[in-house]
Write a protein that holds these residues in place. Sequence first.
Motif, PDB file in Angstrom:
ATOM      1  N   LEU A   1      -8.996 -21.596 -59.903  1.00  0.00           N
ATOM      2  CA  LEU A   1     -10.497 -21.207 -60.559  1.00  0.00           C
ATOM      3  C   LEU A   1     -11.535 -22.070 -61.255  1.00  0.00           C
ATOM      4  N   ARG A   2     -10.747 -22.400 -61.771  1.00  0.00           N
ATOM      5  CA  ARG A   2     -10.783 -23.465 -63.378  1.00  0.00           C
ATOM      6  C   ARG A   2     -11.379 -24.284 -63.128  1.00  0.00           C
ATOM      7  N   LEU A   3     -10.793 -25.555 -62.348  1.00  0.00           N
ATOM      8  CA  LEU A   3     -11.226 -26.296 -61.541  1.00  0.00           C
ATOM      9  C   LEU A   3     -12.178 -26.470 -60.497  1.00  0.00           C
ATOM     10  N   GLY A   4     -11.584 -25.137 -58.944  1.00  0.00           N
ATOM     11  CA  GLY A   4     -12.661 -24.534 -58.708  1.00  0.00           C
ATOM     12  C   GLY A   4     -14.082 -24.412 -58.865  1.00  0.00           C
TER      13      GLY A   4
ATOM     14  N   SER B   1     -21.702 -26.312 -68.055  1.00  0.00           N
ATOM     15  CA  SER B   1     -20.553 -26.650 -68.235  1.00  0.00           C
ATOM     16  C   SER B   1     -20.111 -26.090 -69.338  1.00  0.00           C
ATOM     17  N   VAL B   2     -20.269 -26.154 -70.266  1.00  0.00           N
ATOM     18  CA  VAL B   2     -19.800 -25.817 -71.748  1.00  0.00           C
ATOM     19  C   VAL B   2     -19.409 -24.597 -71.555  1.00  0.00           C
ATOM     20  N   VAL B   3     -20.481 -23.572 -71.132  1.00  0.00           N
ATOM     21  CA  VAL B   3     -20.993 -22.126 -71.402  1.00  0.00           C
ATOM     22  C   VAL B   3     -19.899 -21.292 -69.900  1.00  0.00           C
ATOM     23  N   TYR B   4     -19.537 -22.229 -69.078  1.00  0.00           N
ATOM     24  CA  TYR B   4     -18.620 -21.870 -68.447  1.00  0.00           C
ATOM     25  C   TYR B   4     -17.221 -22.238 -68.459  1.00  0.00           C
ATOM     26  N   ASP B   5     -16.950 -23.170 -69.429  1.00  0.00           N
ATOM     27  CA  ASP B   5     -15.458 -23.196 -69.719  1.00  0.00           C
ATOM     28  C   ASP B   5     -15.184 -22.606 -70.737  1.00  0.00           C
ATOM     29  N   ILE B   6     -16.482 -22.010 -71.551  1.00  0.00           N
ATOM     30  CA  ILE B   6     -15.324 -20.813 -72.648  1.00  0.00           C
ATOM     31  C   ILE B   6     -15.553 -19.862 -71.587  1.00  0.00           C
ATOM     32  N   ALA B   7     -16.253 -19.364 -71.320  1.00  0.00           N
ATOM     33  CA  ALA B   7     -16.265 -18.204 -70.378  1.00  0.00           C
ATOM     34  C   ALA B   7     -14.502 -18.310 -69.403  1.00  0.00           C
ATOM     35  N   VAL B   8     -14.115 -19.159 -68.754  1.00  0.00           N
ATOM     36  CA  VAL B   8     -13.091 -19.224 -67.958  1.00  0.00           C
ATOM     37  C   VAL B   8     -11.813 -18.997 -68.732  1.00  0.00           C
ATOM     38  N   ARG B   9     -11.333 -19.772 -70.021  1.00  0.00           N
ATOM     39  CA  ARG B   9     -10.777 -19.752 -71.631  1.00  0.00           C
ATOM     40  C   ARG B   9     -10.819 -18.736 -71.918  1.00  0.00           C
ATOM     41  N   PHE B  10     -12.037 -17.759 -71.671  1.00  0.00           N
ATOM     42  CA  PHE B  10     -11.834 -15.890 -72.315  1.00  0.00           C
ATOM     43  C   PHE B  10     -10.806 -15.691 -71.535  1.00  0.00           C
ATOM     44  N   ILE B  11     -11.218 -15.828 -70.173  1.00  0.00           N
ATOM     45  CA  ILE B  11     -10.481 -14.633 -68.676  1.00  0.00           C
ATOM     46  C   ILE B  11      -8.888 -14.942 -68.769  1.00  0.00           C
ATOM     47  N   GLU B  12      -9.000 -16.098 -69.595  1.00  0.00           N
ATOM     48  CA  GLU B  12      -7.761 -17.148 -68.859  1.00  0.00           C
ATOM     49  C   GLU B  12      -6.745 -15.838 -69.691  1.00  0.00           C
ATOM     50  N   ARG B  13      -7.337 -16.195 -71.422  1.00  0.00           N
ATOM     51  CA  ARG B  13      -6.769 -15.962 -72.395  1.00  0.00           C
ATOM     52  C   ARG B  13      -6.365 -14.280 -72.243  1.00  0.00           C
ATOM     53  N   ARG B  14      -7.528 -13.113 -72.018  1.00  0.00           N
ATOM     54  CA  ARG B  14      -7.894 -12.144 -72.171  1.00  0.00           C
ATOM     55  C   ARG B  14      -6.442 -11.598 -70.913  1.00  0.00           C
ATOM     56  N   THR B  15      -6.120 -12.743 -69.473  1.00  0.00           N
ATOM     57  CA  THR B  15      -5.350 -12.181 -68.558  1.00  0.00           C
ATOM     58  C   THR B  15      -4.155 -12.503 -68.891  1.00  0.00           C
ATOM     59  N   LEU B  16      -3.730 -13.710 -69.508  1.00  0.00           N
ATOM     60  CA  LEU B  16      -2.890 -14.046 -69.453  1.00  0.00           C
ATOM     61  C   LEU B  16      -2.162 -14.081 -70.410  1.00  0.00           C
ATOM     62  N   VAL B  17      -2.151 -13.058 -71.736  1.00  0.00           N
ATOM     63  CA  VAL B  17      -1.585 -12.912 -72.667  1.00  0.00           C
ATOM     64  C   VAL B  17       0.424 -13.459 -73.058  1.00  0.00           C
ATOM     65  N   TRP B  18       0.629 -12.818 -71.918  1.00  0.00           N
ATOM     66  CA  TRP B  18       2.133 -13.070 -71.332  1.00  0.00           C
ATOM     67  C   TRP B  18       2.859 -14.069 -71.455  1.00  0.00           C
ATOM     68  N   GLN B  19       0.965 -15.555 -71.254  1.00  0.00           N
ATOM     69  CA  GLN B  19       1.847 -16.593 -70.488  1.00  0.00           C
ATOM     70  C   GLN B  19       1.519 -17.519 -71.341  1.00  0.00           C
ATOM     71  N   THR B  20       0.284 -16.987 -71.788  1.00  0.00           N
ATOM     72  CA  THR B  20      -0.021 -18.467 -73.266  1.00  0.00           C
ATOM     73  C   THR B  20       0.667 -18.073 -74.241  1.00  0.00           C
ATOM     74  N   ALA B  21       1.009 -16.804 -74.503  1.00  0.00           N
ATOM     75  CA  ALA B  21       1.429 -16.532 -76.018  1.00  0.00           C
ATOM     76  C   ALA B  21       3.040 -16.861 -75.593  1.00  0.00           C
ATOM     77  N   GLY B  22       3.506 -17.422 -74.195  1.00  0.00           N
ATOM     78  CA  GLY B  22       5.206 -17.954 -73.987  1.00  0.00           C
ATOM     79  C   GLY B  22       5.080 -19.338 -74.739  1.00  0.00           C
ATOM     80  N   ARG B  23       4.352 -20.133 -73.876  1.00  0.00           N
ATOM     81  CA  ARG B  23       3.976 -21.692 -74.414  1.00  0.00           C
ATOM     82  C   ARG B  23       4.198 -21.719 -75.535  1.00  0.00           C
ATOM     83  N   ARG B  24       2.469 -21.221 -75.603  1.00  0.00           N
ATOM     84  CA  ARG B  24       1.856 -22.193 -77.199  1.00  0.00           C
ATOM     85  C   ARG B  24       1.469 -21.483 -78.156  1.00  0.00           C
ATOM     86  N   ASP B  25       2.396 -20.223 -78.695  1.00  0.00           N
ATOM     87  CA  ASP B  25       2.681 -19.129 -79.273  1.00  0.00           C
ATOM     88  C   ASP B  25       3.142 -19.549 -80.564  1.00  0.00           C
TER      89      ASP B  25
END
Lengths: 268, 267
Positions: free
Chosen positions: A179-182, A229-253
């Motif tokens: 979705l981010r890339l698309g 573009s920058v606003v879009y990127d920030i928004a997507v990253r925010f969504i990713e952080r919110r939905t993927l607590v378990w994943q992002t934390a697992g990789r780079r916490d």
Amino acid sequence: MTRPSPRTVRRLIGVLILVLWEAIPRLGILPELFIPPLTKTLHVLWLDSAIYAAALLVTVYEVAIAMLIACGAGILIGSVVGGVASIRRLMLPVFSSLYAVPIVILYPVFTAWFGIGSESKIVFAGVYGFFPVMLSTAAGIRTIDEQYLLAARSMGASLPQLVMRVIIPASIPTVLAGLRLGGALTIIGVVVSEMLTSANGIGYLVTKNRTTLDSPRVFAAIIVILTLSVVYDIAVRFIERRTLVWQTAGRRDTSRPARAALPAQAAA
Amino acid sequence: MQHVANVSGERTGVKAAVEVRGLSHVYAGRDGAVPALQDIDMNVPAGRFVVIVGPSGCGKTSLLMMLAGLRAQSSGAILIDGRPIDKPDPSRVGVVFQEASLYPWLTAVENVEFPLVLKHAPRTERRDRAEAMLKLVGLEGFGSRHPHELSGGMKQRVSIARGLVQDPPVLLMDEPFAALDEQTRMTMGHELLRIWEQTSKTVVFITHSLTEAVYLADEVLVMSARPGRILDRMAVDLPRPRTYQMMATEEFGALRERIWQQIRTAP
């Protein structure tokens, strides 16, 4: 002396670019036609703010609809292609090859079909953004760990439960990456098509002002697009952080190593 | 055949929790039919701890999947708690896999209550039950952690809690500690015996480790290479509760040696 953090260095580089943007044309190193000074560009943007705002509104509207199409169709078709083996074998090579085609060649065709208004931009950008969403959804569903499915079946999961409770949550990370890339591609698609054939939108302002050699106004449009573009990127990253607590934390916490280390000693 | 002499369940009058009769399995390979399992008979009385050992690829895991109702056998009968099993039934059989196979997007307690969620159990009931199971496996207070915040041993504890959450009479374990380091593995074996004694479940446990087999088991079943057959059934009469010191005894060594000879010279 301590080494500055990457964040500080990044900010310094940003400031440096802005300073150079102002200094290079002012000092006559490059003509103002090539790079108008930053302050001059911002001044034009301020003067014409109503024009830019109206154009931005059109662009954002086109991007939003195109993203809906790209994401909706991408996730839907991607799930089918990823989930049904026979369709996957039939279609995936075709879709993968299409992804490599410069879809921009279709844009003239779309203008013939849908006119030079918003419709042709939406369709073009929608198609442009569709492929990465579709392909990553298919990949996300295809690469789900078999163990997850086996464990769920051993616990008595029915097929709908398997889909809702295992397949969808397990494929979210890959789908989000798509979705981010698309989404980024739909922004590109809209702006490019506006630049090619159009009577409105930010991309149109770039083309129009370029033909009259009005560099400050071209750069003002570029600033608006960059901001989008920058606003879009920030928004997507925010969504990713919110939905993927378990994943992002697992990789780079690295923020809570103490918490992760404690249980290892406490038990087993 | 050896199985004729092994109807221990009927002899002692204890009801069989797991009964396998004349089970064979053939799967379709590239060069025709491949026999995977041959004439398997098992009779596991309720509350017994049975360990299956055998060389890689002997069909141990296939057998366990069949006991769990996750895979169909070609012929023969499987009775769990007196009734045939042809599809997964978590109220009769809990399964613990080698990879803890916890869902990374759920917390520990949500993972444990997952089978209850599938059954649409009321929220408070399933949460209470899951918390109780976490306490049983020694993870009280760790319920809100995600799997990536747990060590390998703790993940398997959660996995065991999940297998037990519906209180099935039978727990099937497929090399659950194989991915753990030696020390954790020993601790986990000891912990499993404690949980087993507290819950009086019937356990069928697969392992590669001969030491683990002798340490845990009431009875060890030794399987041959493909097609998998049961070569030997060996009662382990070491007293309970088992202690680490027993591993140094002559009796322990003799049992271990006997399994090793069987596997080494297996046809």
